[in-house]
Design an enzyme around this catalytic site. Structure first.
Site, PDB file in Angstrom:
ATOM      1  N   ASP A 124       0.850  -1.189   0.000  1.00 35.76           N
ATOM      2  CA  ASP A 124       0.000   0.000   0.000  1.00 35.76           C
ATOM      3  C   ASP A 124       0.886   1.239   0.000  1.00 35.76           C
ATOM      4  OD1 ASP A 124      -2.178  -1.665   0.119  1.00 35.76           O
ATOM      5  OD2 ASP A 124      -2.473  -1.440   2.279  1.00 35.76           O
ATOM      6  N   ASP A 147     -15.383  -4.009  -1.256  1.00 35.36           N
ATOM      7  CA  ASP A 147     -14.919  -3.722   0.098  1.00 35.36           C
ATOM      8  C   ASP A 147     -16.124  -3.433   0.984  1.00 35.36           C
ATOM      9  OD1 ASP A 147     -12.363  -3.834  -1.014  1.00 35.36           O
ATOM     10  OD2 ASP A 147     -12.358  -1.682  -1.437  1.00 35.36           O
TER      11      ASP A 147
END
Length: 223
Positions: free
Chosen positions: A54, A167
């Site tokens: 990330d 998500d």
């Protein structure tokens, strides 16, 4: 999501915290076997580990539940060395996902040296095309999947190059870098979106970065 009759590839997405806690030992690192025709999508298959990188402010980071930065990792190329044994890496540009800029140079650097699926801010056909041109193996589409532009993205790069991120937090899909909740569940949209992608990533934001379970992300293959 697991009530849907799609094969589950059992991809465990390990976060940065798993790297530094030493929990990457003795895990399978080869792709799962193809599901035999006619077999049940619930049939047990060998798991595969997909490390996640990330990116935020040009650094490798770990967020907790998409909000608070828990730690920073090594430089991106050093992370690639740690993950050299894995067949594929997931790279997420958090700045792009949250509309706070991009880490394009780092994404291109990583995608040029490893097989990467890349996500973060993929909300236009141009962005999806650019990531693939930078070397991404596949692009991950989140927010845009629930807008009319999703069909344009699929037409531009092809469904085989797309993974859709479902998500969820508290059972509801969240978008815009996990900052906004919708009234949708994965079950509401998965059949409609299936023709537009090659698979789904189902992340449970409630567990993300909290070291409660490796299985905070599952992957469904639609083709």
């Amino acid at each position: 999501v697991q009530t849907c009759a799609l094969p589950i590839s059992r991809c465990f997405h390990f976060s940065l915290r798993h790297v530094y806690s030493g929990r990457l030992e003795d895990v399978p690192r080869t792709p799962p076997r193809a599901r035999p025709p006619g077999s049940s999508f619930l049939e047990k298959v060998s798991p595969v580990i997909l490390p996640c990188i990330d990116l935020m402010d040009s650094k490798v980071v770990q967020l907790v539940q998409g909000r608070d930065k828990a730690l920073e990792g090594d430089a991106p190329l050093e992370m690639l060395k740690k993950f050299a044994a894995f067949p594929e890496i997931q790279v997420i540009d958090l700045d792009a996902a949250m509309g706070k800029g991009e880490n394009s140079a780092l994404v291109e650097l990583l995608a040029g040296k490893a097989r990467c699926r890349v996500g973060g801010g993929v909300r236009t056909p141009e962005r999806a095309t650019r990531l693939l041109e930078q070397g991404a193996y596949k692009v991950i589409v989140g927010t845009a999947a629930f807008t009319p532009v999703m069909k344009d993205i699929a037409a531009a790069v092809g469904p085989e190059k797309i993974l859709i991120a479902l998500d969820s937090k508290g059972g509801k899909i969240v978008v815009k870098g996990w900052q906004e909740a919708t009234d949708l569940t994965a079950e509401d949209v998965i059949r409609q979106l299936e023709p537009l992608c090659s698979g789904f990533l189902c992340t449970y934001v409630d567990k993300e970065g909290m070291m409660r379970s490796e299985e905070h992300t599952s992957e469904l293959q639609s083709h």
